[in-house]
Design an enzyme around this catalytic site. Structure first.
Site, PDB file in Angstrom:
ATOM      1  N   ARG A  66     -40.306 -10.062   8.624  1.00 50.17           N
ATOM      2  CA  ARG A  66     -41.304 -10.610   7.702  1.00 50.17           C
ATOM      3  C   ARG A  66     -42.708 -10.520   8.291  1.00 50.17           C
ATOM      4  NH1 ARG A  66     -37.371 -14.408   6.457  1.00 50.17           N
ATOM      5  NH2 ARG A  66     -36.688 -14.232   4.311  1.00 50.17           N
ATOM      6  N   PHE A  93     -33.024 -20.029  10.408  1.00 53.39           N
ATOM      7  CA  PHE A  93     -32.099 -20.364   9.324  1.00 53.39           C
ATOM      8  C   PHE A  93     -31.247 -19.149   9.013  1.00 53.39           C
ATOM      9  CE2 PHE A  93     -35.867 -18.593   7.455  1.00 53.39           C
ATOM     10  CZ  PHE A  93     -35.420 -17.810   6.428  1.00 53.39           C
ATOM     11  N   GLY A  94     -30.332 -19.304   8.109  1.00 55.55           N
ATOM     12  CA  GLY A  94     -29.520 -18.181   7.654  1.00 55.55           C
ATOM     13  C   GLY A  94     -28.741 -17.520   8.771  1.00 55.55           C
ATOM     14  N   TYR A  95     -28.979 -16.237   8.956  1.00 51.52           N
ATOM     15  CA  TYR A  95     -28.245 -15.436   9.927  1.00 51.52           C
ATOM     16  C   TYR A  95     -28.857 -15.478  11.328  1.00 51.52           C
ATOM     17  CZ  TYR A  95     -26.100 -13.609   5.684  1.00 51.52           C
ATOM     18  OH  TYR A  95     -25.439 -13.505   4.484  1.00 51.52           O
ATOM     19  N   ASP A 133     -38.849  -9.625  -0.535  1.00 54.10           N
ATOM     20  CA  ASP A 133     -37.403  -9.816  -0.473  1.00 54.10           C
ATOM     21  C   ASP A 133     -36.958  -9.358   0.896  1.00 54.10           C
ATOM     22  OD1 ASP A 133     -34.870 -10.557  -1.228  1.00 54.10           O
ATOM     23  OD2 ASP A 133     -34.762  -9.224  -2.948  1.00 54.10           O
ATOM     24  N   LYS A 179     -40.413 -15.243  17.800  1.00 61.67           N
ATOM     25  CA  LYS A 179     -39.819 -14.796  16.543  1.00 61.67           C
ATOM     26  C   LYS A 179     -40.876 -14.164  15.633  1.00 61.67           C
ATOM     27  CE  LYS A 179     -37.060 -16.350  12.660  1.00 61.67           C
ATOM     28  NZ  LYS A 179     -36.322 -17.428  12.053  1.00 61.67           N
TER      29      LYS A 179
END
Length: 147
Positions: free
Chosen positions: A127, A98-100, A17, A121
């Site tokens: 992650r 993606f996302g933020y 998560d 990245k």
């Protein structure tokens, strides 16, 4: 999630998560990052976050976190986490990720996560950190159990 999967399958199970913790939001949205946007697109959500940060007076600090756990049928677990420190940009930038990612500027960079190359990245991502640590811990556990 991992415990439930072990109960159903009887097999080791890995779950992760992640989320973003923003100083101006008192550490939110955290694990609720995906749900924070609700029905809105991330484009709308990111503009809302920038507005909150701009009005808060609490600075632009933010951190991406990822937690990883592996649960084994015998009840033992391996867990670890990764963290990428950064700030919230003044406006969304970039097309990657993606996302933020278009509003998150990692510490030491002047580009958002969405502007970084995939290799850049992956080298710094929360992650990537979490799963590299997890792989090392899993290897150690497996080597230890073969003794």
């Amino acid at each position: 999630k991992a415990k439930a999967a072990v109960e159903v399958t009887g097999m080791p199970s890995v779950s992760d998560d992640s989320g973003i913790e923003i100083d101006a939001m008192d550490g939110g949205p955290g694990v609720y990052s995906a749900r924070f946007s609700g029905e809105d697109s991330y484009e709308v959500t990111n503009k809302r976050v920038i507005d909150i940060v701009n009005k808060s007076g609490k600075g632009r600090g933010a951190d991406y976190y990822c937690a990883v756990v592996c649960v084994f049928p015998d009840g033992s677990e391996i867990s670890t986490w990764g963290k990428t420190e950064g700030t919230i940009a003044e406006e969304p930038r970039g097309q990657g990720g993606f996302g933020y990612d278009p509003i998150f500027v990692p510490a030491g960079y002047d580009r958002t996560m969405a502007e970084l190359t995939e290799d850049e990245k992956n080298a710094i991502s929360h992650r990537g950190q979490a799963f590299r640590k997890f792989a090392k811990l899993l290897k150690e556990k497996l080597e230890k159990e073969q003794v």
